[in-house]
Design a protein around this motif. Structure first.
Motif, mmCIF file in Angstrom:
data_model
loop_
_atom_site.group_PDB
_atom_site.id
_atom_site.type_symbol
_atom_site.label_atom_id
_atom_site.label_comp_id
_atom_site.label_asym_id
_atom_site.label_seq_id
_atom_site.Cartn_x
_atom_site.Cartn_y
_atom_site.Cartn_z
ATOM 1 N N MET A 1 25.716 -2.431 -0.294
ATOM 2 C CA MET A 1 25.432 -1.729 -1.392
ATOM 3 C C MET A 1 25.005 -2.760 -2.397
ATOM 4 O O MET A 1 25.442 -3.805 -2.550
ATOM 5 N N ASP A 2 23.942 -2.869 -3.286
ATOM 6 C CA ASP A 2 23.491 -3.692 -4.171
ATOM 7 C C ASP A 2 24.606 -3.856 -5.435
ATOM 8 O O ASP A 2 25.057 -2.891 -5.843
ATOM 9 N N GLU A 3 24.398 -5.173 -5.703
ATOM 10 C CA GLU A 3 25.370 -5.447 -6.789
ATOM 11 C C GLU A 3 25.047 -4.722 -8.186
ATOM 12 O O GLU A 3 25.949 -4.565 -8.903
ATOM 13 N N ASN A 4 23.962 -4.417 -8.444
ATOM 14 C CA ASN A 4 23.677 -3.713 -9.721
ATOM 15 C C ASN A 4 24.256 -2.283 -9.645
ATOM 16 O O ASN A 4 24.582 -1.878 -10.732
ATOM 17 N N ARG A 5 24.370 -1.688 -8.341
ATOM 18 C CA ARG A 5 24.896 -0.430 -8.239
ATOM 19 C C ARG A 5 26.396 -0.501 -8.665
ATOM 20 O O ARG A 5 26.938 0.315 -9.548
ATOM 21 N N ILE A 6 27.182 -1.473 -8.327
ATOM 22 C CA ILE A 6 28.590 -1.538 -8.600
ATOM 23 C C ILE A 6 28.377 -2.004 -9.980
ATOM 24 O O ILE A 6 29.359 -1.205 -10.689
ATOM 25 N N THR A 7 27.792 -2.940 -10.696
ATOM 26 C CA THR A 7 28.195 -3.153 -11.919
ATOM 27 C C THR A 7 27.618 -1.914 -13.078
ATOM 28 O O THR A 7 28.257 -1.740 -13.870
ATOM 29 N N GLY A 8 26.598 -1.574 -12.459
ATOM 30 C CA GLY A 8 25.927 -0.109 -13.336
ATOM 31 C C GLY A 8 27.020 0.877 -13.126
ATOM 32 O O GLY A 8 27.282 1.475 -14.253
ATOM 33 N N SER A 9 27.724 1.337 -12.070
ATOM 34 C CA SER A 9 28.673 2.180 -12.045
ATOM 35 C C SER A 9 30.069 1.825 -12.991
ATOM 36 O O SER A 9 30.543 2.598 -13.562
ATOM 37 N N ALA A 10 30.575 0.543 -12.952
ATOM 38 C CA ALA A 10 31.527 0.252 -13.838
ATOM 39 C C ALA A 10 31.136 0.221 -15.271
ATOM 40 O O ALA A 10 32.044 0.636 -16.091
ATOM 41 N N GLU B 1 23.041 1.928 -20.243
ATOM 42 C CA GLU B 1 22.585 0.689 -19.363
ATOM 43 C C GLU B 1 23.190 0.791 -18.175
ATOM 44 O O GLU B 1 22.618 0.242 -17.169
ATOM 45 N N GLY B 2 24.331 1.423 -18.035
ATOM 46 C CA GLY B 2 25.121 1.491 -16.656
ATOM 47 C C GLY B 2 24.233 2.512 -15.821
ATOM 48 O O GLY B 2 24.182 2.107 -14.564
ATOM 49 N N THR B 3 23.772 3.301 -16.373
ATOM 50 C CA THR B 3 22.970 4.164 -15.620
ATOM 51 C C THR B 3 21.567 3.673 -15.017
ATOM 52 O O THR B 3 21.278 3.866 -13.833
ATOM 53 N N VAL B 4 20.956 3.118 -15.884
ATOM 54 C CA VAL B 4 19.784 2.224 -15.726
ATOM 55 C C VAL B 4 20.104 1.216 -14.600
ATOM 56 O O VAL B 4 19.334 1.250 -13.412
ATOM 57 N N ARG B 5 20.992 0.238 -14.540
ATOM 58 C CA ARG B 5 21.681 -0.618 -13.543
ATOM 59 C C ARG B 5 21.903 0.050 -12.323
ATOM 60 O O ARG B 5 21.152 -0.365 -11.314
ATOM 61 N N ASN B 6 22.493 1.359 -12.275
ATOM 62 C CA ASN B 6 22.906 1.883 -11.079
ATOM 63 C C ASN B 6 21.775 2.283 -10.433
ATOM 64 O O ASN B 6 21.492 2.357 -8.979
#
Length: 148
Positions: free
Chosen positions: A1-10, A40-45
């Motif tokens: 899983m990509d780091e952006n998905r984790i950060t974006g979800s959080a 922003e979290g949605t975009v990162r995810n």
């Protein structure tokens, strides 16, 4: 899983919490920060999901190429190489047969010449005469050396 998905979800989860707390307290600034964090979290995810998809597609393509390469190697080993070998064997057989026929015909011609030497000399002379007539110049012209 990509780091952006984790950060974006959080970040999305934290934004929802800020939005809810801001709404409960009547703090519009906190509520706006929560909505911004959520967006922003949605975009990162989404970016992380796109990266995951691209990575998976690349891995799938690589494995498909490896599988196809294996199939090509198997076809070459099992079908093409034997077919080429069989063709080479057949060509060798035909060459040997042609050689055998040429040797037999040469031996036959040598036997005819030995049995009929005068006929052979006459035939050779006739062929030479005909070739001379076909390729020679007219006898009416006199030979003139090139140094004249």
């Amino acid at each position: 899983m990509d780091e952006n998905r984790i950060t974006g979800s959080a970040q999305n989860l934290g934004g929802k919490a800020k939005d809810a707390v801001g709404g409960a307290l009547g703090d519009t600034k906190l509520q706006a920060e929560g909505k911004a964090d959520k967006a922003e979290g949605t975009v990162r995810n989404a970016v992380g999901g796109a990266k995951d998809t691209a990575r998976e597609w690349g891995e799938d393509a690589q494995s498909e190429l490896t599988r196809l390469r294996g199939q090509v190697e198997t076809l070459l080993r099992e079908r093409v190489s034997p077919a080429l070998s069989d063709a080479a064997d057949t060509a060798g057989d035909y060459a040997q047969r042609a050689k055998d026929v040429a040797v037999r015909q040469g031996e036959y011609a040598a036997g005819v010449v030995k049995e009929n030497p005068l006929v052979t000399v006459g035939l050779v002379a006739a062929v030479a005469f005909l070739l001379g007539r076909l390729t020679g110049h007219s006898r009416t012209h006199h030979f003139q050396p090139p140094w004249r």
